[in-house]
Structure formats: C-alpha cells, structure tokens
Design an enzyme around this catalytic site. Structure first.
Site, short mmCIF file in Angstrom:
data_model
loop_
_atom_site.label_atom_id
_atom_site.label_comp_id
_atom_site.label_asym_id
_atom_site.label_seq_id
_atom_site.Cartn_x
_atom_site.Cartn_y
_atom_site.Cartn_z
N ARG A 226 19.93 -40.15 -34.42
CA ARG A 226 18.86 -40.86 -33.45
C ARG A 226 18.56 -39.39 -32.59
NH1 ARG A 226 24.05 -44.26 -31.72
NH2 ARG A 226 25.03 -42.48 -32.61
N ASP B 4 26.16 -45.50 -44.61
CA ASP B 4 27.32 -45.29 -43.68
C ASP B 4 28.77 -45.70 -44.33
OD1 ASP B 4 27.93 -45.27 -40.58
OD2 ASP B 4 29.26 -46.58 -41.33
N TYR C 164 38.97 -48.97 -39.63
CA TYR C 164 38.13 -49.87 -39.25
C TYR C 164 38.33 -51.30 -39.75
CZ TYR C 164 35.52 -45.77 -37.38
OH TYR C 164 35.17 -44.79 -36.81
N ARG D 54 25.40 -36.05 -40.08
CA ARG D 54 24.49 -36.78 -39.38
C ARG D 54 23.29 -35.96 -39.14
NH1 ARG D 54 27.07 -41.00 -36.04
NH2 ARG D 54 28.48 -41.77 -37.46
N ARG E 1 13.79 -46.52 -37.58
CA ARG E 1 15.07 -47.41 -37.32
C ARG E 1 14.30 -48.67 -36.49
NH1 ARG E 1 20.24 -47.27 -33.60
NH2 ARG E 1 18.61 -47.94 -32.18
O1 CP3 Z 1 22.97 -37.84 -41.81
C1 CP3 Z 1 24.10 -38.40 -42.39
O2 CP3 Z 1 24.96 -37.69 -42.26
C2 CP3 Z 1 24.30 -39.40 -43.54
C3 CP3 Z 1 24.58 -40.71 -42.75
C4 CP3 Z 1 25.82 -41.11 -42.23
C5 CP3 Z 1 26.12 -42.11 -41.05
N1 CP3 Z 1 27.35 -42.16 -40.92
C6 CP3 Z 1 24.78 -42.59 -40.30
C7 CP3 Z 1 25.12 -42.99 -39.15
C8 CP3 Z 1 27.19 -40.56 -42.62
C9 CP3 Z 1 27.57 -39.70 -43.73
C10 CP3 Z 1 28.05 -41.55 -41.84
C11 CP3 Z 1 29.49 -41.42 -41.85
C12 CP3 Z 1 30.37 -41.98 -40.88
N2 CP3 Z 1 30.14 -43.27 -40.42
C13 CP3 Z 1 31.67 -41.65 -40.73
C14 CP3 Z 1 32.24 -40.62 -40.84
C15 CP3 Z 1 31.87 -39.27 -40.13
C16 CP3 Z 1 32.08 -39.40 -38.98
O3 CP3 Z 1 31.09 -39.21 -38.18
O4 CP3 Z 1 33.25 -39.17 -38.39
C17 CP3 Z 1 32.20 -42.71 -39.77
C18 CP3 Z 1 33.69 -42.70 -39.26
C19 CP3 Z 1 31.11 -43.86 -39.71
C20 CP3 Z 1 31.25 -45.15 -38.89
C21 CP3 Z 1 30.06 -45.27 -38.10
N3 CP3 Z 1 28.87 -45.19 -37.97
C22 CP3 Z 1 30.55 -45.02 -36.39
C23 CP3 Z 1 31.51 -44.98 -35.77
C24 CP3 Z 1 29.18 -45.37 -35.96
C25 CP3 Z 1 28.84 -45.57 -34.33
C26 CP3 Z 1 28.73 -44.38 -33.75
C27 CP3 Z 1 27.51 -43.80 -33.59
O5 CP3 Z 1 27.16 -42.50 -33.83
O6 CP3 Z 1 26.63 -44.71 -33.02
C28 CP3 Z 1 28.18 -45.58 -36.85
C29 CP3 Z 1 26.75 -45.39 -36.76
C30 CP3 Z 1 26.18 -44.58 -37.49
N4 CP3 Z 1 26.08 -44.02 -38.92
C31 CP3 Z 1 24.69 -43.82 -36.94
C32 CP3 Z 1 24.13 -43.08 -38.19
C33 CP3 Z 1 22.90 -42.46 -37.87
C34 CP3 Z 1 24.14 -44.29 -35.71
C35 CP3 Z 1 23.61 -45.76 -35.74
C36 CP3 Z 1 22.19 -46.08 -35.27
O7 CP3 Z 1 21.12 -45.41 -35.60
O8 CP3 Z 1 22.14 -46.69 -34.02
#
Ligand code: CP3
Length: 343
Positions: free
Chosen positions: A28, A74, A150, A24, A37
């Site tokens: 944010r 994602d 999910y 990540r 975004r």
């Molecule tokens: O920078 C990176 O690592 C690359 C991008 C990336 C994202 N999600 C962007 C993201 C990667 C590799 C993921 C993987 C991901 N997504 C996982 C596996 C890793 C982990 O965190 O356990 C999972 C389970 C998800 C599913 C997911 N996506 C959830 C549960 C959420 C909500 C939680 C949150 O942090 O808001 C997301 C949203 C998400 N994916 C965001 C980002 C940057 C935040 C969204 C936003 O900008 O509002």
C-alpha cells in the site's frame, strides 16, 4: 556462480555489496499498487488474479531494482484453499471462521487443495519469465504455527491466545491441524518451485510468544519437516526461515531445522547474529521498518551499522518485518542507494 547476487549469498558465496529486498515490498505504500488493487476490487481478488498479482510483484522491482522479487500473495491462502472462510476487512485485517475442534479440522478439504492455488503458480510463471537475469524470484508460505494462530483464533491477535490454549488443552487435535499444515506447506512450496520460485521463505511471524518446549515442538520441528519434505522434491532450493521475535531461540532453530538462511527481526543484535548465526548460515535483515518511515540520518546510520556488523559473513539486507503503508517510497530508494554506493 549465478548472475543473481541473492542466490549467490544463499549458496555461501561473497558479494561486494549485500543483495537487498524488503518484506512487503509490494504493497500500500506504492501508488501504483493502490491503482492495481482498485482495479482488482479486493485484496483476495488481487491474490487470485495471475496477471495482476504478477504486475504488483514486478512494480517494486521496476521502481527500485531490488535483487529479489517475492511473489505477491498471502500466507492465509493456505487455510482458504483448505476450505476455511476468509475475508480481509478494511482496517481490521484478516477475518476467518475459526476452526478450533476436531470436527472443524476433519472438515478441512485437503482434496483439490493445490488446484485451488493454481492462480499463484500461474503468477509465478509470469513473473519468472518477466524478470531480468540478475533478479531472483522468492516463493513463500506461512509457517504452520503462525497460520494456525489465524485459523484457530479467526483473526490476528497480539498474544495468539486461542491457538496457545488449544495447543495446551487439546494437543491431539492441535497436532492434527499442524500435521495438515506441514503437508500442505510442502506441497504448496514444491509447486511454487516448479512454477519458477528459486528460493522460498517460511514466515513464522508469531513464533515469539511460545515457551521454549512449545517453540521447539510447533516452530522448529515443523520447519525441519518442511525443509526435509521440500529437499526430497527439490533438493537444490534454499529455504529461509523467519522465526520472528524468537530471541536466543534463533540458534537452536537454525541448528535443528536445517534452514539454509534465517531472517532476523529488528530486535536481534546484529553482533550476536554475526558471532552465533553467520558461522552456520547467511542471515537476512534487520532494519526497523519504522526507520524507513522516518528516513533521514537515523535511517542512514542504521543501514550502515547493520551492513558493517554483518559484513563478515553471508548477509542479505532486509527489514526486521514488513514495510508499512505510510512509508515514503523515496526512503526505500535511499536505503538501496546507500548499500550500493559502498563498493
Ligand atoms: O511483498 C511481499 O512481501 C509479498 C506479499 C505478502 C503479503 N503478505 C501481502 C499482503 C507476504 C509475504 C505476506 C505475508 C503475511 N501475511 C504474513 C507474514 C509476514 C508478516 O507480515 O508478519 C502475515 C502474518 C500475513 C497475514 C496478513 N495479511 C495480515 C495480518 C494482513 C493485514 C495487515 C495489513 O498489513 O493490512 C494481511 C494483508 C496483506 N498481505 C496486505 C498485503 C500487501 C495488505 C492488504 C491490502 O492491500 O489491503
């Protein structure tokens, strides 16, 4: 010998300092991410806009000089591209229309699946041509088990109850869903490599709640199949597995799945990993993301301890899970500074 330290470690070579990237790393906590975004309108729009997705992928590379970029996307774009309804709700995370029976699974649209993900491949091409010759590009997908939690539950949960119940009560349908996800993952990762990804990571964030036989069946075996399928299409590409919270099951996971490297969550003992895992594969990890929020001496001490404990084998420095939104960017810079001053 590559000019990219990250790829050298994955190939089993020693580097003077461990290469570093952070899960990540685009997100944010960066004001420049929030600006883009806002421009995209929503998180999913950002994922499917190649120009903006490439831009946010590159932001942390420009700001911090990480050794690897991970494509911005994602894990839930796979179910979305299979036709499942998906929305990201502010403060709630992902919400999907649950699929938990044979009819729902039969309704998944496997035809045209890869075409619907073409914006991701275009973003990879853009990042690939923009990166300097010392920075590697990582592609990724969610592991079938984590994606299924999910898809079946319709949202994140701390116990993955819906998917575990389906796996116990309706194994035939659940198994069909897992087969679809294995095939989709192989096709998706292969296309990412063709578009410029030099390594891939498979995120099994919810591997930790499964009893051992189920862990073997729904985490290790699908990882083995993905590894094998990908090796047929792109024999050279390293595959990093991340069976988060799997504890001592990390060892059979590494032994049986054939991953090229493994990412450790923060609860894993680095000394145990040095003794049991590093003789087999390079490891990645495993600073607690909350230490990067807190910063200061507690963070610095842990960065040095992890680096030193894992210095006898292949090590890519990372966190045990993703950076959280309240992380001060200066603390990220400080982690990298400590690692690089250690030569
Ligand atoms: O920078 C990176 O690592 C690359 C991008 C990336 C994202 N999600 C962007 C993201 C990667 C590799 C993921 C993987 C991901 N997504 C996982 C596996 C890793 C982990 O965190 O356990 C999972 C389970 C998800 C599913 C997911 N996506 C959830 C549960 C959420 C909500 C939680 C949150 O942090 O808001 C997301 C949203 C998400 N994916 C965001 C980002 C940057 C935040 C969204 C936003 O900008 O509002």
């Amino acid at each position: 010998m590559s000019s990219k330290p990250f790829l050298n470690v994955l190939a089993g070579r020693k580097t003077a300092v461990p290469p570093v990237w952070m899960m990540r790393q685009a997100g944010r906590y960066l004001p420049e991410y929030m600006r883009v975004r806002g421009q995209a309108g929503s998180f999913l729009n950002l994922c499917y806009n190649p120009e903006l997705a490439a831009e946010v992928t590159l932001q942390p590379i420009r700001r911090f000089g990480f050794d690897a970029a991970i494509i911005f996307s994602d894990i839930l774009v796979i179910p979305h591209a299979l036709g499942q309804e998906l929305a990201f709700k502010e403060g709630e995370g992902p919400v999907l229309a649950p699929i938990n029976d044979g009819a729902g699974i039969a309704g998944l649209e496997t035809n045209g699946f890869l075409e619907r993900l073409s914006p991701v491949f275009e973003a990879l091409e853009r990042v690939s041509s923009a990166l300097g010759d010392e920075t590697a590009l990582i592609g990724f997908c969610g592991a079938p088990w984590t994606v299924a939690t999910y898809m079946v539950g319709g949202r994140g949960s701390s116990d993955q109850k819906a998917a575990r119940m389906m796996a116990y009560q309706n194994e035939e349908d659940f198994s069909r869903l897992m087969d679809i996800l294995v095939d989709a993952s192989i096709a998706y990762l292969t296309a990412q490599v063709k578009a410029g990804a030099e390594a891939v990571q498979v995120f099994d964030s919810w591997a930790g709640n499964l009893p051992e036989p189920e862990f073997e069946k729904w985490c290790t075996e699908p990882m083995r199949l993905i590894r094998e399928g990908l090796a047929e299409n792109c024999p050279e590409v390293p595959v990093i597995g991340f069976p988060r919270a799997a504890g001592e099951k990390y060892l059979p996971y590494v032994q049986r799945s054939g991953v090229s490297a493994v990412s450790l969550d923060s609860s894993m003992s680095t000394r145990w990993a040095a003794e049991h895992l590093q003789p087999l594969v390079p490891v990645q990890g495993n600073l607690d993301p909350l230490l990067v929020v807190s910063g200061g001496r507690a963070m610095e001490r842990e960065v040095r301890r992890i680096r030193d404990d894992l210095s006898g084998g292949g090590h890519i420095f990372n966190l045990g899970h993703g950076l959280v939104p309240e992380t001060p960017p200066e603390h990220v810079a400080r982690v990298i500074e400590i690692l690089r001053e250690s030569v």
